[in-house]
Design a protein around this motif. Structure first.
Motif, PDB file in Angstrom:
ATOM      1  N   LEU A   1      -8.071  -3.190   4.170  1.00 24.69           N
ATOM      2  CA  LEU A   1      -8.802  -2.883   3.238  1.00 24.69           C
ATOM      3  C   LEU A   1      -8.277  -1.695   2.308  1.00 24.69           C
ATOM      4  O   LEU A   1      -8.410  -1.790   1.202  1.00 24.69           O
ATOM      5  N   LEU A   2      -7.603  -0.864   3.213  1.00 24.33           N
ATOM      6  CA  LEU A   2      -7.093   0.499   2.255  1.00 24.33           C
ATOM      7  C   LEU A   2      -5.800   0.075   1.548  1.00 24.33           C
ATOM      8  O   LEU A   2      -5.613   0.207   0.422  1.00 24.33           O
ATOM      9  N   GLU A   3      -5.199  -1.060   2.132  1.00 26.92           N
ATOM     10  CA  GLU A   3      -3.864  -1.455   1.302  1.00 26.92           C
ATOM     11  C   GLU A   3      -4.213  -2.441   0.193  1.00 26.92           C
ATOM     12  O   GLU A   3      -3.570  -2.701  -0.901  1.00 26.92           O
ATOM     13  N   GLN A   4      -5.354  -3.149   0.388  1.00 27.76           N
ATOM     14  CA  GLN A   4      -5.422  -4.298  -0.452  1.00 27.76           C
ATOM     15  C   GLN A   4      -6.795  -4.393  -1.501  1.00 27.76           C
ATOM     16  O   GLN A   4      -7.008  -5.225  -2.366  1.00 27.76           O
ATOM     17  N   SER A   5      -7.840  -3.475  -1.270  1.00 28.67           N
ATOM     18  CA  SER A   5      -8.868  -3.422  -1.852  1.00 28.67           C
ATOM     19  C   SER A   5      -9.151  -2.315  -2.572  1.00 28.67           C
ATOM     20  O   SER A   5      -8.407  -1.059  -2.444  1.00 28.67           O
ATOM     21  N   ASN A   6     -10.230  -1.935  -3.471  1.00 30.59           N
ATOM     22  CA  ASN A   6     -10.588  -0.897  -4.171  1.00 30.59           C
ATOM     23  C   ASN A   6     -11.801  -0.475  -3.790  1.00 30.59           C
ATOM     24  O   ASN A   6     -12.524   0.345  -4.463  1.00 30.59           O
ATOM     25  N   LEU A   7     -12.042  -0.597  -2.651  1.00 33.41           N
ATOM     26  CA  LEU A   7     -13.449   0.136  -1.964  1.00 33.41           C
ATOM     27  C   LEU A   7     -13.323   1.446  -1.548  1.00 33.41           C
ATOM     28  O   LEU A   7     -12.034   1.912  -1.550  1.00 33.41           O
ATOM     29  N   SER A   8     -14.310   2.015  -1.692  1.00 38.56           N
ATOM     30  CA  SER A   8     -14.415   3.671  -1.394  1.00 38.56           C
ATOM     31  C   SER A   8     -14.220   3.765   0.171  1.00 38.56           C
ATOM     32  O   SER A   8     -14.405   2.766   0.843  1.00 38.56           O
ATOM     33  N   ILE A   9     -13.959   4.993   0.484  1.00 31.05           N
ATOM     34  CA  ILE A   9     -13.663   5.014   1.772  1.00 31.05           C
ATOM     35  C   ILE A   9     -14.774   4.946   2.631  1.00 31.05           C
ATOM     36  O   ILE A   9     -14.845   4.517   3.738  1.00 31.05           O
ATOM     37  N   GLU A  10     -16.052   5.406   2.219  1.00 39.19           N
ATOM     38  CA  GLU A  10     -17.252   5.091   2.740  1.00 39.19           C
ATOM     39  C   GLU A  10     -17.466   3.746   2.955  1.00 39.19           C
ATOM     40  O   GLU A  10     -18.093   3.171   3.838  1.00 39.19           O
TER      41      GLU A  10
ATOM     42  N   VAL B   1      -3.763   6.689  13.383  1.00 41.24           N
ATOM     43  CA  VAL B   1      -2.488   6.412  12.466  1.00 41.24           C
ATOM     44  C   VAL B   1      -1.620   7.733  12.074  1.00 41.24           C
ATOM     45  O   VAL B   1      -0.462   7.530  11.753  1.00 41.24           O
ATOM     46  N   GLY B   2      -2.242   8.888  12.227  1.00 39.69           N
ATOM     47  CA  GLY B   2      -1.420  10.267  11.911  1.00 39.69           C
ATOM     48  C   GLY B   2      -1.735  10.602  10.474  1.00 39.69           C
ATOM     49  O   GLY B   2      -1.228  11.772  10.527  1.00 39.69           O
ATOM     50  N   VAL B   3      -2.332   9.859   9.667  1.00 38.67           N
ATOM     51  CA  VAL B   3      -2.760  10.566   8.443  1.00 38.67           C
ATOM     52  C   VAL B   3      -4.087  10.095   8.089  1.00 38.67           C
ATOM     53  O   VAL B   3      -4.833   9.137   8.931  1.00 38.67           O
TER      54      VAL B   3
ATOM     55  N   ARG C   1      -3.712   5.244   1.970  1.00 38.88           N
ATOM     56  CA  ARG C   1      -4.077   4.567   0.590  1.00 38.88           C
ATOM     57  C   ARG C   1      -2.966   4.841  -0.196  1.00 38.88           C
ATOM     58  O   ARG C   1      -2.492   3.943  -1.098  1.00 38.88           O
ATOM     59  N   MET C   2      -2.734   6.400  -0.360  1.00 40.09           N
ATOM     60  CA  MET C   2      -2.000   6.825  -1.520  1.00 40.09           C
ATOM     61  C   MET C   2      -0.371   6.122  -1.266  1.00 40.09           C
ATOM     62  O   MET C   2       0.454   6.026  -2.016  1.00 40.09           O
ATOM     63  N   ARG C   3      -0.237   6.174   0.081  1.00 36.43           N
ATOM     64  CA  ARG C   3       1.280   5.631   0.396  1.00 36.43           C
ATOM     65  C   ARG C   3       1.593   4.319   0.318  1.00 36.43           C
ATOM     66  O   ARG C   3       2.404   3.577   0.135  1.00 36.43           O
TER      67      ARG C   3
ATOM     68  N   SER D   1      -1.227   1.466  -0.519  1.00 30.85           N
ATOM     69  CA  SER D   1      -1.811   0.728  -1.598  1.00 30.85           C
ATOM     70  C   SER D   1      -1.153  -0.075  -2.428  1.00 30.85           C
ATOM     71  O   SER D   1      -0.267   0.272  -3.098  1.00 30.85           O
ATOM     72  N   ILE D   2      -1.553  -1.551  -2.430  1.00 34.62           N
ATOM     73  CA  ILE D   2      -1.063  -2.496  -3.326  1.00 34.62           C
ATOM     74  C   ILE D   2      -1.966  -2.887  -4.298  1.00 34.62           C
ATOM     75  O   ILE D   2      -1.595  -3.699  -5.240  1.00 34.62           O
ATOM     76  N   GLY D   3      -3.359  -2.265  -4.475  1.00 31.14           N
ATOM     77  CA  GLY D   3      -4.053  -2.727  -5.455  1.00 31.14           C
ATOM     78  C   GLY D   3      -4.358  -1.352  -6.093  1.00 31.14           C
ATOM     79  O   GLY D   3      -3.704  -0.255  -6.066  1.00 31.14           O
ATOM     80  N   SER D   4      -5.530  -1.269  -7.159  1.00 30.99           N
ATOM     81  CA  SER D   4      -5.912  -0.119  -7.854  1.00 30.99           C
ATOM     82  C   SER D   4      -6.822   0.455  -7.238  1.00 30.99           C
ATOM     83  O   SER D   4      -7.670   0.214  -6.226  1.00 30.99           O
ATOM     84  N   ALA D   5      -6.635   1.850  -7.301  1.00 32.38           N
ATOM     85  CA  ALA D   5      -7.503   3.012  -6.619  1.00 32.38           C
ATOM     86  C   ALA D   5      -9.102   2.891  -7.077  1.00 32.38           C
ATOM     87  O   ALA D   5      -9.121   2.547  -8.287  1.00 32.38           O
TER      88      ALA D   5
END
Length: 335
Positions: free
Chosen positions: A274-283, A305-307, A313-315, A317-321
């Protein structure tokens, strides 16, 4: 100072030549910074000959007299099988001999399998590609395999994780031999991030499903089909029709991890997608992944994961934030 690169059968040629170029760049910067009286790097390649012995097939300074090696590098492999067995010929003995003579022995990715065959890793910790960890651990139970780490430096032995971790390994070796200034200059020239990374950033959760325990497998299938919100050990044991202690023991034996960690890793795997592909918030992602408490989700995500989720998401993500995703707030919550 001669660095020998072991071009064993099925060694990844891109890494062999990439390391050669990296060390050559480092040698150029050492000359610029220290002049003709500075330290010089000599890079050589070594392969098996027809008799199965190890021979030098490339040398950047062929006219120089032979000296003791300062390092031996085992690059990643590209074949279907890990480098192991009789087809490695005299490489294990050759590596042991140079280690005994004082050389630093290094491996990247599947090269750790050849290093393990030498016996030099017995009783030690080592890293390799996360896909190879279980195979090497089963073959060499005396080695503590840690596939979360991108690099493990034990002084005389350095192991690196994934296939491209040869870049991390090369920079570490340059730092050791020529110093931080030359290492940073090399990293800048080659556009390589010299900062610390962990393999856990990239590793995906691949559960064991071929263990043969059908009762546990049924529970795994059930866990994969639910968001696991509110699940606990008692509920999983009841699903299996076993007592809690028996269920815990059998689940750990079958999958290699306990049921709670298994459930966490499933949820974190979903959240990574979801972090990589969606624009949902963290919550929203926390809730969609089975977590009612977003702060608890952040802590578990960082642990596995270590981060933080925001950094991940910043590293990757392939979608818009999302416009409502306050990254500074996320980072503060993760501290």
């Amino acid at each position: 100072m001669e660095i020998a690169i072991a071009s064993y059968p099925d060694a990844w040629r891109a890494a062999v030549y990439g390391l050669t170029d990296m060390f050559s760049v480092a040698a150029k910067y050492e000359l610029q910074q220290s002049g003709p009286d500075g330290r010089r790097l000599r890079i050589s390649h070594h392969e098996l000959n027809a008799s199965g012995s190890v021979s030098k097939v490339y040398d950047t300074h062929p006219a120089e007299r032979e000296r003791a090696l300062v390092a031996v590098v085992l690059p990643p492999g590209l074949g279907d099988d890990l480098p192991f067995g009789e087809r490695m010929g005299a490489f294990p003995e050759w590596i042991r001999g140079h280690h005994q003579a004082g050389a630093i022995v290094c491996s990247a990715c599947g090269g750790a399998s050849l290093l393990a065959q030498t016996g030099l890793l017995s009783g030690r910790a080592a890293t390799t590609h996360w896909l190879h960890g279980d195979t090497i651990a089963k073959r060499h139970p005396d080695i503590r395999i840690d596939t979360d780490k991108m690099l493990l430096d034990e002084g005389d032995i350095i192991t690196a994780g994934g296939m491209m971790a040869w870049t991390d390994l090369g920079l570490r070796l340059i730092d050791r031999l020529l110093g931080a200034s030359v290492m940073l200059a090399t990293a800048r020239f080659m556009l390589i991030d010299p900062g610390a990374r962990e393999q856990s950033f990239y590793a995906k959760f691949i559960p064991r499903l071929d263990h043969g325990d059908t009762v546990i497998l049924n529970v795994q299938h059930w866990l994969h089909g639910t968001d696991s919100r509110g699940l606990n050990l008692q509920m999983m044991a009841e699903r299996a029709g076993l007592g809690e202690r028996t269920f815990l023991r059998r689940f750990q034996k079958a999958t290699g991890i306990n049921p709670t960690e298994y459930s966490q890793r499933l949820r974190v795997a979903k959240s990574r997608d979801l972090l990589e592909q969606s624009n949902l918030s963290i919550e929203q992602i926390a809730w969609a992944s089975g977590y009612e408490d977003a702060n608890a989700f952040r802590k578990i995500f960082r642990k596995i994961v270590g981060v933080s989720p925001g950094e991940y998401r910043m590293r990757f993500s392939i979608g818009s934030a999302p416009e409502t995703d306050d990254r500074s707030a996320v980072d503060k919550a993760d501290v």
